[in-house]
Design a protein around this motif. Structure first.
Motif: not given
Length: 403
Positions: A61-66, A79-81, A263-265, A270-271
């Protein structure tokens, strides 16, 4: 549209120390929601990504959310991040990978305006395969890099153009869409260093014409890592070195080792913080980001004009860079005085404005400032009129001290 400066400043614990921060181009301060997101990610069950245990699902979830958050910020496809340790690391990785598609005599264009992280990786990758490096200069009198400067270096052998979206030294914002069109007409790819520019104005990957766009969340209130955005279909054509058991899926094939989930969280937080800076903004996160970043751009422009008006009353100070489009970042030199001394003087008054060339070595030299550079004054979302007045007062006091 409005920028709620009081509400924004209230969210930054670091500001309680009483400093006026003009060091944002080197890394911004961190708001409380980002701090809490990092802590919460580490406090919850966490494991390698998967679908079975709670820790595995949390990591997914953290990866997908970031990825989605950064896609919303940049107008990109999640899908390109690609995530990495830093923008520099990601640029090196992609330079080595892209160089495998080059032949001796192919050409790469870099600019003297750029941070060295968007120069040296390409220079070194080109040298390794026998490709030719061509240099686009900028006008040292104005600080402007025009499409014509780049066009003069293009040919049918150009394979890549590396250009900044905003100079971290003098703030120049080149016409990247026009440069990208010229490069694409020659069949070349365009790698955009958005590390500095992303913190100051809305970004749209397609509108820029960028095939690759790198940025760093710690420049826009987030944690220390790097992000690259590209079209997934383009990424599928590239084959980096990777471990045999690691996935070949895009974008994961470019992410070496376990990602820093906490850090992804913080990056997602931040966004979200950026999207919420305009209290009047409504709609999707992307729509709120566009409104909020547009309001921020206007807020920083007002403060930047206030600084420039104050500096005009200090004739000993020279501002380097007068391009038509700039971020709110100024490089100053002081007649007969060391900007390193000015940096220390201001620090004694709790004003943070560093001195140097800030890895934009080619730009500093092209401006005639050698490797020394100057005093850099940069704004951030938490910059206010009182900060500006403290800066100007500190510079005036410095000029009145004995050399």
């Amino acid at each position: 549209m409005s920028h709620d400066i009081a509400g924004v400043r209230a969210q930054f614990p670091a500001l309680a120390a009483g400093w006026a921060h003009f060091d944002g181009p080197g890394g911004s301060q961190t708001p409380q929601p980002v701090i809490e997101a990092v802590a919460q990610a580490l406090a919850a069950p966490l494991a390698n990504r998967g679908a079975v245990t709670l820790g595995e699902r949390n990591a997914e979830d953290l990866v997908a959310g970031a990825r989605q958050a950064m896609a919303d910020l940049l107008g990109a496809d999640p899908g390109g991040i690609v995530f990495g340790r830093s923008a520099t690391q990601l640029t090196y990785d992609f330079a080595r990978t892209l160089a495998r598609t080059w032949s001796p005599g192919d050409e790469v264009v870099v600019t003297r305006l750029d941070h060295d992280a968007n120069i040296r990786p390409w220079v070194q990758a080109a040298r390794a395969v026998g490709a030719v490096v061509r240099w686009a200069d900028f006008d040292p009198a104005t600080g402007d890099l025009t499409p014509e400067h780049v066009a003069a270096q293009l040919s049918d052998r150009t394979r890549l153009v590396a250009v900044t979206a905003g100079s971290n030294l003098i703030g120049t914002r080149p016409d990247v869409p026009a440069i990208a069109r010229l490069a694409h007409d020659r069949g070349a790819l365009v790698h955009v260093d958005g590390v500095h520019a992303t913190a100051h104005s809305p970004v749209d990957l397609a509108g820029l014409g960028a095939d690759f766009h790198v940025c760093s969340p710690y420049k826009f209130l987030g944690p220390h890592l790097g992000v690259l955005a590209a079209a997934p279909d383009l990424l599928r054509t590239l084959h980096p070195d990777k471990l045999l058991p690691s996935t070949d899926a895009v974008p994961e094939r470019f992410e070496l080792g376990t990602l820093p989930y906490e850090l992804l969280a913080g990056t997602r937080a931040a966004v979200d913080f950026l999207a919420g800076m305009d209290p009047q903004a409504r709609g999707t996160r992307r729509e709120r980001l566009l409104a909020s970043m547009t309001a921020l751009e206007e807020h920083e422009s007002v403060l930047s004009r206030r600084i420039e008006a104050g500096l005009a009353a200090l004739p000993e100070i020279t501002v380097h860079g007068r391009a038509p489009r700039r971020t709110p970042t100024l490089l100053l030199t002081i007649e007969g005085r060391s900007t390193a001394d000015a940096h220390r003087h201001l620090a004694g008054r709790a004003v943070a404005a560093p001195s140097g060339s800030f890895y934009a070595l080619e730009a500093s030299r092209h401006l005639g400032l050698g490797d020394t550079g100057g005093l850099r004054v940069g704004l951030a979302p938490y910059s206010c009129e009182e900060d500006v007045d403290r800066l100007l007062q500190g510079l005036g006091d410095f000029l009145r001290t004995a050399p």
